[in-house]
Write an enzyme that holds these catalytic residues in place. Sequence first.
Site, mmCIF file in Angstrom:
data_model
loop_
_atom_site.group_PDB
_atom_site.id
_atom_site.type_symbol
_atom_site.label_atom_id
_atom_site.label_comp_id
_atom_site.label_asym_id
_atom_site.label_seq_id
_atom_site.Cartn_x
_atom_site.Cartn_y
_atom_site.Cartn_z
ATOM 1 N N ARG A 15 90.253 4.082 -34.801
ATOM 2 C CA ARG A 15 91.421 3.722 -34.001
ATOM 3 C C ARG A 15 91.799 2.255 -34.212
ATOM 4 O O ARG A 15 91.011 1.446 -34.680
ATOM 5 C CB ARG A 15 91.144 3.969 -32.517
ATOM 6 C CG ARG A 15 91.032 5.416 -32.122
ATOM 7 C CD ARG A 15 90.561 5.594 -30.686
ATOM 8 N NE ARG A 15 89.148 5.279 -30.531
ATOM 9 C CZ ARG A 15 88.475 5.414 -29.393
ATOM 10 N NH1 ARG A 15 89.102 5.840 -28.306
ATOM 11 N NH2 ARG A 15 87.187 5.117 -29.331
ATOM 12 N N LYS A 75 87.352 -0.685 -28.712
ATOM 13 C CA LYS A 75 85.981 -0.607 -28.215
ATOM 14 C C LYS A 75 85.455 -1.992 -27.852
ATOM 15 O O LYS A 75 86.001 -3.014 -28.255
ATOM 16 C CB LYS A 75 85.063 0.030 -29.266
ATOM 17 C CG LYS A 75 85.361 1.508 -29.509
ATOM 18 C CD LYS A 75 85.254 2.351 -28.254
ATOM 19 C CE LYS A 75 83.848 2.470 -27.737
ATOM 20 N NZ LYS A 75 83.755 3.299 -26.495
ATOM 21 N N TYR A 94 88.271 -1.267 -23.926
ATOM 22 C CA TYR A 94 87.257 -0.525 -23.190
ATOM 23 C C TYR A 94 85.967 -1.351 -23.211
ATOM 24 O O TYR A 94 85.529 -1.805 -24.274
ATOM 25 C CB TYR A 94 86.971 0.833 -23.854
ATOM 26 C CG TYR A 94 88.049 1.868 -23.684
ATOM 27 C CD1 TYR A 94 88.367 2.371 -22.424
ATOM 28 C CD2 TYR A 94 88.736 2.367 -24.783
ATOM 29 C CE1 TYR A 94 89.352 3.332 -22.266
ATOM 30 C CE2 TYR A 94 89.723 3.333 -24.637
ATOM 31 C CZ TYR A 94 90.029 3.811 -23.375
ATOM 32 O OH TYR A 94 91.006 4.766 -23.220
ATOM 33 N N HIS A 96 83.061 -0.628 -20.479
ATOM 34 C CA HIS A 96 81.963 0.187 -19.947
ATOM 35 C C HIS A 96 80.722 -0.687 -19.691
ATOM 36 O O HIS A 96 79.626 -0.413 -20.165
ATOM 37 C CB HIS A 96 81.623 1.342 -20.899
ATOM 38 C CG HIS A 96 82.765 2.278 -21.143
ATOM 39 N ND1 HIS A 96 83.220 3.158 -20.177
ATOM 40 C CD2 HIS A 96 83.554 2.467 -22.234
ATOM 41 C CE1 HIS A 96 84.241 3.855 -20.666
ATOM 42 N NE2 HIS A 96 84.459 3.446 -21.900
ATOM 43 N N GLU A 118 89.182 1.014 -18.695
ATOM 44 C CA GLU A 118 88.664 2.156 -17.934
ATOM 45 C C GLU A 118 88.716 1.987 -16.425
ATOM 46 O O GLU A 118 88.464 2.947 -15.690
ATOM 47 C CB GLU A 118 87.231 2.485 -18.370
ATOM 48 C CG GLU A 118 86.177 1.459 -17.975
ATOM 49 C CD GLU A 118 85.975 0.357 -18.986
ATOM 50 O OE1 GLU A 118 84.992 -0.383 -18.862
ATOM 51 O OE2 GLU A 118 86.813 0.232 -19.913
ATOM 52 N N SER A 134 90.196 10.643 -22.449
ATOM 53 C CA SER A 134 89.427 11.705 -21.802
ATOM 54 C C SER A 134 89.954 13.071 -22.213
ATOM 55 O O SER A 134 89.187 14.026 -22.391
ATOM 56 C CB SER A 134 89.499 11.549 -20.274
ATOM 57 O OG SER A 134 88.867 10.364 -19.853
ATOM 58 N N LEU A 240 82.144 11.202 -14.136
ATOM 59 C CA LEU A 240 82.628 9.820 -14.142
ATOM 60 C C LEU A 240 82.613 9.231 -12.743
ATOM 61 O O LEU A 240 83.157 9.818 -11.809
ATOM 62 C CB LEU A 240 84.056 9.747 -14.702
ATOM 63 C CG LEU A 240 84.730 8.369 -14.592
ATOM 64 C CD1 LEU A 240 84.055 7.373 -15.533
ATOM 65 C CD2 LEU A 240 86.216 8.461 -14.875
ATOM 66 N N ASP A 270 79.235 6.851 -22.661
ATOM 67 C CA ASP A 270 79.772 5.485 -22.569
ATOM 68 C C ASP A 270 79.347 4.801 -21.279
ATOM 69 O O ASP A 270 79.266 3.569 -21.224
ATOM 70 C CB ASP A 270 81.307 5.511 -22.633
ATOM 71 C CG ASP A 270 81.825 5.528 -24.062
ATOM 72 O OD1 ASP A 270 81.138 4.988 -24.943
ATOM 73 O OD2 ASP A 270 82.906 6.083 -24.292
#
Length: 366
Positions: A15, A75, A94, A96, A118, A134, A240, A270
């Site tokens: 990506r 990421k 993201y 996490h 997120e 998702s 989640l 994640d």
Amino acid sequence: MIVGVPREVKSDEYRVALTPNGAEELTRAGHQVLVQSHAGDGSGISDEQYTAAGAEIVPATADVWGRADLIIKVKEPLPDEWPLMRSGQTLFTYFHFAADEGLTKAVMASGVTAVAYETIRDAKGGLPLLTPMSEVAGRMSIQEGAKYLERPFEGRGILLAGVPGVAPATVVVLGGGVVGANAARVAAGLGANVFLLDVNLDRLRYLDEVMPRNVTTIFSNRHNLLELLPWADLVIGAVLIPGAKAPHLVRRDDLKRMPHRAVVIDVAIDQGGCFETSRPTTHAKPTYIVDDIVHYCVTNMPGAVGRTSTYALTNVTLPYALQLANKGVARAATDNPGLAAGVNIQAGNVTNAAVAATFGLPVHPI
């Protein structure tokens, strides 16, 4: 503002965080956009397309990080990127954090402001920047599960759909959110016998109305889960808790209840994973076996379908990127409480309560 888009360095991550359309929107708003050379290759986007949209192509990762005020990624920064982070910079990606104490401390030490995709909220309390990935991960989980049930991939040798005279596979989905609903729908469409578990009865009532007839909704508790595991050919972990570490719903001893060479796909990896035996894997080596159960725990599942995922992701991230670039973090967060919820770390302080609680750190207001 100078906006930087580095090439992703995570294993098999195809990506990119900004499309040429996004670059054009940002430059039209008066910002300078730096895109690392070949950042869009995995998504079928060439350097020439970015140039035509007004972006500047730069050769090296250090050039992007060194010049940009706002870094947009897909990421979380990996250890090789940590030294490139600098005080006063804003990172939009993201993160996490709850699943990675090392990353959390590195970001705190750097002095950057971390805005996490997120945890951004919309007006209805949803997670708009998590939703499209998702959706991708939920649908991919069944695609991957079906593959790893095949005997050459060390699975049970089960066809998900079955055939006339032979029963279809049984799929158990833990969590009825976006991931779980998409997984259940795809599994049902293939003809599997699907059980969908969640703790929210209102959500289960809704899912019961909209799902195909071969999806059975079950209230999620320990008793019901243990009753289903002996029948489960494929278990999808789709739990989640926004910003927090995922709970271990399936313990190691529970694996003994499952059929030999059944498959578990932990989409929650994640956030630490919802199987006690889960550990992060990559697309290059996606599976391992514990107690004769095949585990698939790839941390960037949507990265494998970069062409689909990039456009699905940037459709929702661009409006927030424009707010951050046009206003800066402080004003953007003041004007948009949903965006403010995305600020997890600011100038060395943790501002997200779930992340702070995970690591026993004090939480500071933005």
